[in-house]
Design a protein around this motif. Sequence first.
Motif, PDB file in Angstrom:
ATOM      1  N   SER A  49       2.949 -12.434 -30.506  1.00 27.77           N
ATOM      2  CA  SER A  49       4.432 -11.112 -30.233  1.00 27.77           C
ATOM      3  C   SER A  49       4.084 -10.195 -30.599  1.00 27.77           C
ATOM      4  N   THR A  59       6.616  -7.103 -27.391  1.00 26.37           N
ATOM      5  CA  THR A  59       5.666  -7.743 -25.741  1.00 26.37           C
ATOM      6  C   THR A  59       5.900  -9.446 -26.783  1.00 26.37           C
ATOM      7  N   TYR A  60       5.312 -10.056 -25.531  1.00 29.44           N
ATOM      8  CA  TYR A  60       4.474 -11.580 -26.093  1.00 29.44           C
ATOM      9  C   TYR A  60       3.445 -11.915 -24.828  1.00 29.44           C
ATOM     10  N   ASP A  62       1.882 -15.251 -23.166  1.00 32.73           N
ATOM     11  CA  ASP A  62       2.418 -15.403 -22.003  1.00 32.73           C
ATOM     12  C   ASP A  62       3.435 -17.503 -22.709  1.00 32.73           C
ATOM     13  N   LYS A  65       6.480 -16.683 -24.706  1.00 30.78           N
ATOM     14  CA  LYS A  65       7.462 -16.376 -23.039  1.00 30.78           C
ATOM     15  C   LYS A  65       8.341 -17.156 -22.364  1.00 30.78           C
ATOM     16  N   THR A  69      11.914 -15.592 -29.834  1.00 31.65           N
ATOM     17  CA  THR A  69      12.169 -14.491 -29.821  1.00 31.65           C
ATOM     18  C   THR A  69      11.555 -13.548 -31.018  1.00 31.65           C
TER      19      THR A  69
END
Length: 123
Positions: A49, A59-60, A62, A65, A69
């Motif tokens: 991330s 942005t993370y 997949d 996600k 956080t």
Amino acid sequence: QVQLVEEGGGLGQAGGSLRLSCASSGDIFAAYSMGWFRQAPGKEREFVSSITWGDGTTTYADSVKGRFTISRDNAKNTVLLQMHSLKPEDTAVYYCAMGRHAALTMAGDFAWWGQGTQVTVSS
């Protein structure tokens, strides 16, 4: 010389939560990215991330996600990674990184790196 110091990690259980933090010894400018990467044994380092310091754009990968956080504490020059719903495959050494541009996701674009912190998730 900027230093990034990670804290947190350790041993967690599948389905549980852990939190990582990374403090920068130097200023973090609005256009900079702060990111998290991880490297499991026998595997290449992978992006987890990142956050653009100025506007907080995140942005993370997949794979994380909806479970992880990333956030920032501007006053403390600290970036956080809150990890929920942990899985055994999240086990890795987690690295904090800082780069000079926004929205970075490639390891080669980050200029500064922390020493890494181990996260182990048991099933």
